[in-house]
Design an enzyme around this catalytic site. Structure first.
Site, PDB file in Angstrom:
ATOM      1  N   LYS A 215       0.825  -1.208   0.000  1.00  0.00           N
ATOM      2  CA  LYS A 215       0.000   0.000   0.000  1.00  0.00           C
ATOM      3  C   LYS A 215       0.861   1.261   0.000  1.00  0.00           C
ATOM      4  O   LYS A 215       1.948   1.300   0.567  1.00  0.00           O
ATOM      5  CB  LYS A 215      -0.939   0.000   1.205  1.00  0.00           C
ATOM      6  CG  LYS A 215      -1.984  -1.111   1.130  1.00  0.00           C
ATOM      7  CD  LYS A 215      -2.932  -1.095   2.299  1.00  0.00           C
ATOM      8  CE  LYS A 215      -3.946  -2.231   2.186  1.00  0.00           C
ATOM      9  NZ  LYS A 215      -4.860  -2.289   3.332  1.00  0.00           N
ATOM     10  N   ARG A 383     -13.712   3.756  -5.507  1.00  0.00           N
ATOM     11  CA  ARG A 383     -12.496   3.032  -5.897  1.00  0.00           C
ATOM     12  C   ARG A 383     -12.418   2.906  -7.407  1.00  0.00           C
ATOM     13  O   ARG A 383     -13.402   2.582  -8.073  1.00  0.00           O
ATOM     14  CB  ARG A 383     -12.466   1.645  -5.266  1.00  0.00           C
ATOM     15  CG  ARG A 383     -11.396   0.712  -5.835  1.00  0.00           C
ATOM     16  CD  ARG A 383     -11.293  -0.577  -5.058  1.00  0.00           C
ATOM     17  NE  ARG A 383     -10.680  -0.358  -3.749  1.00  0.00           N
ATOM     18  CZ  ARG A 383     -10.484  -1.312  -2.847  1.00  0.00           C
ATOM     19  NH1 ARG A 383     -10.863  -2.550  -3.118  1.00  0.00           N
ATOM     20  NH2 ARG A 383      -9.926  -1.033  -1.689  1.00  0.00           N
ATOM     21  N   LYS A 465      -6.966   0.673   6.782  1.00  0.00           N
ATOM     22  CA  LYS A 465      -8.037   1.651   7.009  1.00  0.00           C
ATOM     23  C   LYS A 465      -8.718   1.380   8.347  1.00  0.00           C
ATOM     24  O   LYS A 465      -9.076   2.319   9.066  1.00  0.00           O
ATOM     25  CB  LYS A 465      -9.060   1.591   5.878  1.00  0.00           C
ATOM     26  CG  LYS A 465      -8.509   1.903   4.493  1.00  0.00           C
ATOM     27  CD  LYS A 465      -9.638   1.890   3.463  1.00  0.00           C
ATOM     28  CE  LYS A 465      -9.115   1.917   2.045  1.00  0.00           C
ATOM     29  NZ  LYS A 465      -8.556   0.610   1.633  1.00  0.00           N
TER      30      LYS A 465
END
Length: 594
Positions: A215, A383, A465
């Site tokens: 990420k 997204r 997240k």
């Protein structure tokens, strides 16, 4: 504010010297090759209106409301002017793109030796992509200017701008990155046709995923640049492959952007959070996810972390339940026998798949009961994903506008809140890029390596997240601070990182200089470190200069949000066991006592 993911409101250092915002505007206009006169007239707003407000406050102790109305009217005119330029330029670039696609389509069957080569078409597409990047940069800088000048107003006035004009930004919005989704999709399809790839093949969505995931954070100012680099190599994933856009922007959005909502579950001791942050072998995470506001069918998902020495990689597993069965499932009243009966009614389900789904159903249901799990954090974001159809070796996703909300006020017996509390919400300041690789990671394409090491991405290994939302929204219950909180103070915009002689948008990707530091009081993957105390986030000063601070630290009402948790020695990391279906404790206030 209406801005969503703003560019950093905390600006720019050149050769170590803090610069004035006016200087930044000049530099931004030069970078985007757009006349400074097309930008918000920040200097005039400050001189003609903010100065009047300051002088009135000095003379009478407070500024009259009439001056705020004058300021609002001037800002209204400026926003209209910026919108007029943005829309005009947007239409020009869209026309260029349509003409380029039509030209290639007409010349495909031609035998003329004068028709452009693949390299020439690629160069034309690259230049058009650079123009889109300049336009999105122009919009981002103007959003920053509006934010900055409104803060100056609020500093010197008794009533804040949004208290006086609460609906102003509902009707005065600028374009954002999702406004360009149709153009991104068309340009992606154009690149795919140059590579000889099909753009219509639908991808099958599985229920079990094993892959390496890395990420990164992407600053809003660099988001379009990253997208343009990616679509040269990977096509946009079609979430709705059967949709025929035919120039309809809404149809393009349905095809290439998916709105994702997830509710994550934990208990009052944050057992799931603490085990995930410590990266314990077998640490799991449970969430319920739904797409595009279609919550009649829900994905119940379990993610399990495995250490490198374990043969099985980290996995994501899921099964589908109708929303009307979810509350009963969590309470233990909807049994695996009933679930299996519903699966057997589907003729496409194989016996081995049914057995696997049954085992997963029972394990997740047991987890809910054993650890007294209830809704803790909700995330919501659009997204955009990129993947070659039928080839799952490389998949890249970009979460564009991530919002995190507390679910702790959810009534007992419900799997989610109907309306998560806006007063307990957090806007993450960056886009989140995730690179997912299957197979040998050493065999990944060179362009992926270049992008991952480029100045446009800030590597954040193991970012979560769920972890960020929990530590942000429930800080008083966290015994650890996620290690990446320290990176929130970094200036991740590409303009801070050297080009090393590269020229143009699609410049050679080079790894940025890395600072070697291991901050104290942070939990790195594989360890828990108790925080030595509360660290206050940087504040944005009201003066002319900017200092760097993560913009997400500002709450939706403009108040400062406390992010770094203080140590809690009285928090147990073990969940309290109870029988499935036993009632859990009553409603809680976020961060309140157990």
């Amino acid at each position: 504010f209406f801005f969503g993911s703003l560019p950093s409101a905390f600006l720019r250092y050149t050769c170590g010297i803090m610069v004035k915002f006016r200087q930044y505007l000049v530099a931004a206009a030069e970078r985007a090759a757009i006349s400074l006169s097309e930008y918000i007239d920040y200097k005039a707003l400050k001189k003609a209106h903010i100065k009047q407000i300051v002088n009135a406050k000095k003379a009478d102790g407070r500024a009259p409301v009439e001056l705020s109305y004058n300021f609002m009217e001037a800002l209204h005119i400026e926003i209209q002017r910026v919108n007029a330029y943005s829309n005009r330029r947007f239409n020009e670039l869209n026309e260029k793109l349509v003409n380029l696609i039509d030209r290639k389509s007409k010349e495909e069957g031609s035998s003329s030796s004068e028709k452009p080569s693949k390299e020439q078409y690629t160069d034309l597409a690259n230049k058009l992509g650079e123009e889109f990047v300049c336009l999105t940069s122009y919009i981002a800088v103007n959003k920053l200017a509006i934010d900055k000048i409104v803060k100056k107003h609020d500093k010197h006035c008794t009533l804040a701008f949004l208290e006086l004009f609460p609906q102003f930004f509902d009707t005065h919005t600028l374009l954002d990155i999702t406004s360009f989704d149709g153009q991104i999709l068309m340009l992606s399809d154009f690149y795919a046709s140059l590579r000889g790839e099909s753009v219509d093949k639908a991808l099958q969505v599985g229920t079990n995923f094993e892959r390496q995931s890395i990420k990164y954070w992407v600053h809003p100012e660099d988001m379009m640049t990253v997208i343009m680099i990616v679509i040269q190599n990977l096509p946009v994933f079609s979430f709705k492959p059967d949709t025929a856009p035919d120039g309809d922007p809404a149809a393009y959005r349905r095809k290439c952007i998916s709105d994702i909502k997830s509710t994550y579950y934990d208990n009052e001791d944050l057992f799931m959070f603490h085990t995930r942050m410590s990266r314990e072998e077998g640490a799991s995470l449970i969430r319920i996810r739904w797409y595009d506001n279609k919550d009649s069918l829900l994905f119940v998902e379990r993610k399990i972390h495995h250490e490198m020495w374990v043969e099985d990689g980290s996995t994501k597993e899921r099964f589908v339940l109708p929303s009307k069965k979810i509350d009963a499932f969590i309470a233990g009243k909807y049994t695996s026998a009933e679930f299996v009966q519903s699966l057997e009614a589907n003729p496409k389900m194989k016996p081995e798949d049914i057995e696997y789904q049954k085992g997963l159903f029972e394990e997740v249901q047991k987890r809910f009961g054993k650890h007294d799990l209830f809704p803790s954090v909700r995330t919501h974001y659009p997204r955009m994903a990129f993947q070659i159809p039928g080839d799952a070796r490389v998949r890249l996703s970009l979460d564009l506008d991530v919002r995190m909300m507390s679910e702790w006020h959810c009534p007992p017996g419900h799997w989610r809140s109907e309306k998560p509390g806006e007063e307990f919400s957090y806007q993450f300041p960056y886009g989140i890029m995730e690179v997912k690789l299957q197979g040998d990671p050493e065999q990944k394409p060179q362009w992926i390596t270049d992008l991952m090491e480029s100045k446009f991405c800030e590597a954040v290994p193991k970012f979560s997240k769920f972890g960020h939302g929990t530590a942000t929204l429930h800080p008083d219950r966290c015994r650890v601070t996620p290690y990446w909180f320290e990176q929130m103070d970094n200036q991740i915009e590409s303009i801070y990182k050297p080009d090393e002689g590269a020229v143009g948008l699609y410049r050679e990707c080079r790894p940025p200089a890395q600072k070697s530091r291991t901050p104290r009081g942070v939990a790195h993957p594989g360890e828990i470190v108790r925080s030595p105390g509360r660290i206050s986030p940087s504040r944005v000063p009201a003066g002319d200069s900017f200092s760097h601070a993560p913009e997400g630290f500002l709450g939706r009402n403009g108040s400062q949000t406390r992010l770094i948790p203080s140590p809690r020695s009285d928090c147990s990391s073990d969940g309290e066991e109870r029988e499935a279906g036993a009632p859990r404790r009553g409603p809680r206030a976020p961060g309140g006592p157990a």
